[in-house]
Motif scaffolding. Structure first.
Motif, PDB file in Angstrom:
ATOM      1  N   GLY A   1       0.812  -1.208   0.000  1.00  0.00           N
ATOM      2  CA  GLY A   1       0.000   0.000   0.000  1.00  0.00           C
ATOM      3  C   GLY A   1       0.845   1.258   0.000  1.00  0.00           C
ATOM      4  N   THR A   2       0.265   2.345  -0.484  1.00  0.00           N
ATOM      5  CA  THR A   2       0.974   3.620  -0.565  1.00  0.00           C
ATOM      6  C   THR A   2       0.361   4.693   0.322  1.00  0.00           C
ATOM      7  N   VAL A   3      -0.688   4.356   1.052  1.00  0.00           N
ATOM      8  CA  VAL A   3      -1.329   5.307   1.964  1.00  0.00           C
ATOM      9  C   VAL A   3      -0.971   4.928   3.393  1.00  0.00           C
ATOM     10  N   ASP A   4      -0.441   5.900   4.149  1.00  0.00           N
ATOM     11  CA  ASP A   4      -0.029   5.677   5.528  1.00  0.00           C
ATOM     12  C   ASP A   4       0.879   4.451   5.631  1.00  0.00           C
TER      13      ASP A   4
ATOM     14  N   LEU B   1       6.679   7.146  -2.098  1.00  0.00           N
ATOM     15  CA  LEU B   1       5.858   7.287  -0.904  1.00  0.00           C
ATOM     16  C   LEU B   1       6.041   8.696  -0.373  1.00  0.00           C
ATOM     17  N   HIS B   2       4.944   9.435  -0.284  1.00  0.00           N
ATOM     18  CA  HIS B   2       4.987  10.794   0.251  1.00  0.00           C
ATOM     19  C   HIS B   2       4.660  10.723   1.742  1.00  0.00           C
ATOM     20  N   ILE B   3       5.597  11.143   2.564  1.00  0.00           N
ATOM     21  CA  ILE B   3       5.478  11.004   4.016  1.00  0.00           C
ATOM     22  C   ILE B   3       5.123  12.359   4.600  1.00  0.00           C
ATOM     23  N   SER B   4       3.937  12.459   5.146  1.00  0.00           N
ATOM     24  CA  SER B   4       3.490  13.720   5.731  1.00  0.00           C
ATOM     25  C   SER B   4       4.030  13.853   7.146  1.00  0.00           C
ATOM     26  N   GLU B   5       4.187  15.088   7.580  1.00  0.00           N
ATOM     27  CA  GLU B   5       4.655  15.324   8.946  1.00  0.00           C
ATOM     28  C   GLU B   5       3.604  14.827   9.925  1.00  0.00           C
ATOM     29  N   ARG B   6       4.031  14.082  10.928  1.00  0.00           N
ATOM     30  CA  ARG B   6       3.094  13.541  11.911  1.00  0.00           C
ATOM     31  C   ARG B   6       3.806  13.279  13.218  1.00  0.00           C
ATOM     32  N   ARG B   7       3.009  12.960  14.209  1.00  0.00           N
ATOM     33  CA  ARG B   7       3.542  12.731  15.550  1.00  0.00           C
ATOM     34  C   ARG B   7       3.054  11.383  16.072  1.00  0.00           C
ATOM     35  N   PRO B   8       3.716  10.301  15.676  1.00  0.00           N
ATOM     36  CA  PRO B   8       3.307   8.962  16.118  1.00  0.00           C
ATOM     37  C   PRO B   8       3.708   8.704  17.565  1.00  0.00           C
ATOM     38  N   SER B   9       3.237   7.579  18.099  1.00  0.00           N
ATOM     39  CA  SER B   9       3.579   7.228  19.477  1.00  0.00           C
ATOM     40  C   SER B   9       5.035   6.841  19.607  1.00  0.00           C
TER      41      SER B   9
END
Length: 218
Positions: free
Chosen positions: A73-76, A113-121
């Motif tokens: 997959g290419t989403v998330d 894969l485009h990686i968006s800025e995020r704040r994972p655990s």
């Protein structure tokens, strides 16, 4: 564990029996019990080391770093060990920022894969964020749309085929497929004037010293 074994065994036999017999029994009992105590301790140490969890080299140090793998997959996208049955593609290049403003992916990249800025655990350095960026991916198994003539990939390269879609635009297509007239990029040059006389279509290949693709009809 050895000190606990010695302290728990020595007083009881000597207090009950006394004398020389007591001393002999104490020595024998202590040696036997201490020897038995040493075995579990050493086995326990081996068992602990053999069951320790060891992550594959490089896995998890940075989110989707070069040579690490993503799931299908290419989403998330999810980072997984490359020897996992869930692994689908390997990172061949990793850049920060937006793909439209950064360096182009390698020529035979299958997809981006485009990686968006995020704040994972949990993330690569523990600061609670994964910066915006993009990963150039190569599938672990064929087909490879990024190969010359493969009909896909984020870049058009020499050996690829394209089809006109109107308004001066083209779309990449598989060289061995159908669906109307197609052109094959046979050469990359610095300027249109450098293309051979058989050129029927000029294709923009992107940046670099030879950004013009010379395509001939198939």
């Amino acid at each position: 564990m050895r000190e606990r074994g010695a302290a728990g065994v020595h007083p009881l036999p000597c207090a009950v029996l006394g004398g020389v017999l007591c001393t002999g029994l104490c020595v024998v009992l202590c040696v036997v019990l201490l020897t038995g105590c040493q075995g579990p301790a050493e086995q326990g140490e081996v068992a602990d080391s053999s069951t320790a969890r060891v992550l594959p080299t490089g896995y998890g140090e940075e989110f989707l770093a070069v040579d690490e793998c993503s799931s299908f997959g290419t989403v998330d996208p999810t980072e997984v060990p490359c020897d996992s049955e869930r692994a689908a593609a390997r990172v061949v290049a990793r850049e920060d920022g937006r793909a439209s403003h950064g360096p182009p992916c390698p020529a035979t990249t299958d997809f981006v894969l485009h990686i968006s800025e995020r704040r994972p655990s949990a993330d690569e350095d523990g600061d609670g964020t994964v910066p915006r960026g993009y990963a150039c991916m190569r599938r672990l198994q064929p087909p490879h749309p990024g190969d010359p003539g493969g009909g896909g990939g984020p870049r058009t390269i020499v050996g690829d085929c394209v089809r006109e879609i109107g308004d001066g635009r083209v779309r990449e297509a598989a060289c061995d497929g159908g669906g109307g007239p197609r052109f094959k990029v046979v050469e990359a040059v610095a300027d249109r004037a450098d293309c051979p006389a058989s050129t029927g279509l000029y294709v923009r290949l992107g940046g670099g010293e030879r950004p013009v693709g010379c395509a001939r009809p198939l």
